[in-house]
Design a protein around this motif. Structure first.
Motif, PDB file in Angstrom:
ATOM      1  N   LEU A 172      29.436  38.207  44.565  1.00 41.62           N
ATOM      2  CA  LEU A 172      30.818  38.679  44.678  1.00 41.62           C
ATOM      3  C   LEU A 172      31.080  39.820  43.704  1.00 41.62           C
ATOM      4  O   LEU A 172      31.784  40.781  44.023  1.00 41.62           O
ATOM      5  N   SER A 218      32.258  43.491  44.598  1.00 42.23           N
ATOM      6  CA  SER A 218      33.470  44.101  44.047  1.00 42.23           C
ATOM      7  C   SER A 218      33.166  45.491  43.498  1.00 42.23           C
ATOM      8  O   SER A 218      34.002  46.385  43.539  1.00 42.23           O
ATOM      9  N   TYR A 274      33.127  47.752  46.416  1.00 44.96           N
ATOM     10  CA  TYR A 274      34.512  48.011  46.774  1.00 44.96           C
ATOM     11  C   TYR A 274      35.106  49.048  45.814  1.00 44.96           C
ATOM     12  O   TYR A 274      35.791  49.988  46.234  1.00 44.96           O
ATOM     13  N   GLY A 275      34.804  48.890  44.514  1.00 45.37           N
ATOM     14  CA  GLY A 275      35.308  49.829  43.514  1.00 45.37           C
ATOM     15  C   GLY A 275      34.813  51.239  43.768  1.00 45.37           C
ATOM     16  O   GLY A 275      35.552  52.209  43.585  1.00 45.37           O
ATOM     17  N   SER A 293      33.329  48.319  36.978  1.00 38.72           N
ATOM     18  CA  SER A 293      34.339  47.397  37.496  1.00 38.72           C
ATOM     19  C   SER A 293      35.074  48.026  38.678  1.00 38.72           C
ATOM     20  O   SER A 293      34.917  49.218  38.953  1.00 38.72           O
ATOM     21  N   VAL A 294      35.874  47.210  39.365  1.00 39.83           N
ATOM     22  CA  VAL A 294      36.580  47.699  40.562  1.00 39.83           C
ATOM     23  C   VAL A 294      37.509  48.863  40.265  1.00 39.83           C
ATOM     24  O   VAL A 294      37.844  49.635  41.145  1.00 39.83           O
ATOM     25  N   PRO A 336      36.985  41.203  36.544  1.00 40.19           N
ATOM     26  CA  PRO A 336      35.737  40.766  37.179  1.00 40.19           C
ATOM     27  C   PRO A 336      34.645  40.458  36.152  1.00 40.19           C
ATOM     28  O   PRO A 336      33.859  39.531  36.329  1.00 40.19           O
TER      29      PRO A 336
END
Lengths: 97, 231
Positions: A16, A20, A23-24, B62-63, B188
């Protein structure tokens, strides 16, 4: 070590986490994923209208990204060796006792 | 991600030293006692310190489109308490300030306060409360370690907001701006760190569960319960 529930849950969370990140990447096109501390520097500039640090870095400054990544890798390697060594030590000791 | 050298003006950098130094002193006292009385626990101490060393060197994306690193302090806080963890935090932060131009010497007090003290105190408090409430050991470790990581960066945001309040919104206004950078990026990463810490604890219980009982981290009943049911 057997694969148990703990490893499976960890693997799911790790997958996950990687998802992510992708996605980022899609959500922030063109981002180089620079350090959050650098981004905070931008906020300081916004808030103060320009801030000059009152003292410069006093330690050794890596001459570039390559040397810096070496030192970060060294930091991780030292830690990993210690963790691996003592886990092995405890495991071997547990068997011989 | 620590506060850069020279980025905390007076009186803030001095104030954070005043906050951190007594805790570090107490931690050194506790560490000395532990090292002289319990030489058999030295390897575990080394593992907890090394864990911080490894995790704080990993800059993860990170996102939010920026990167930051986990702290690794939750594990040491659960095993040895926040004061000893503060001393380990000083060692890691000194290494990074002296050799990597990451963080700084004048901001060391503030960075120790966030990574070495407040994060670990939160982890310790959550761990004790969770175990008292009889929750699952691994779930408690996960939550404690994740919040130690996250709280570190919430405090970093607050430290910067205190030093640089915005003209329009004051402390809260700039806290929101700093937290948007640090605390959001960290979510996250904190979850990942919590999961890793819980997994490492599984291995510690497998190879050296008796040490956890001696340190009064878990009771023998908990160990038996964990070992009886395959995790």
């Amino acid at each position: 070590m057997k694969i148990g529930k703990g490893e499976i849950i960890f693997a799911v969370i790790a997958v996950l986490f990687v998802a992510s990140f992708f996605y980022g990447m899609a959500a922030n096109p063109g981002s180089e994923f620079g350090g959050a501390d650098g981004a905070a520097e931008g906020v300081i500039t916004d808030v103060t209208g320009g801030y000059e640090p009152w003292v410069d870095n006093m330690g050794f400054e890596p001459p570039g990204g390559e040397t810096e990544s070496l030192l970060f890798a060294l930091q991780a390697a030292i830690g990993a060796v210690i963790i691996g060594y003592f886990f092995g030590y405890y495991k071997g000791k547990g068997r011989s006792d | 991600m620590h506060i850069f050298e020279g980025f905390l003006p007076s009186p803030w950098w001095q104030l954070w030293f005043v906050f951190s130094i007594p805790v570090i002193m107490f931690g050194m006292y506790r560490l000395n006692k532990l090292v002289s009385e319990r030489r058999d626990l030295l390897p575990l101490l080394a593992v907890a310190g090394a864990f911080i060393f490894v995790l704080s060197s990993l800059k993860l994306p990170s996102v939010t489109g920026s990167s930051s690193h986990p702290t690794g302090t939750g594990m040491a806080a659960i095993l040895f308490g926040p004061a000893v963890t503060a001393v380990m935090g000083v060692i890691v932060l000194l290494y990074q300030a002296l050799f990597l131009a990451h963080g700084g010497l004048t901001t060391l007090g503030a960075n120790v306060a966030s990574m070495g003290i407040v994060g670990p105190v939160i982890a310790y408090a959550i761990y004790k409360a969770g175990m008292k409430a009889n929750l699952n050991f691994y779930v408690v470790v996960f939550i404690a370690a994740a919040f130690a990581d996250w709280a570190t960066y919430v405090l970093t945001s607050a430290q910067l907001a205190l030093a640089f309040p915005s003209q329009a919104g004051g402390f809260l206004g700039s806290f929101q701006a700093f937290a948007a950078v640090f605390a959001t990026t960290q979510v996250p990463l904190a979850i990942m760190e919590g999961a890793l810490t819980a997994l490492i604890f599984k291995y510690i219980i497998q190879v050296k569960g008796d040490a956890l009982v001696e340190l009064k981290v878990v009771s023998q009943e908990t160990i038996n319960k964990i070992r009886g049911t395959p995790a």
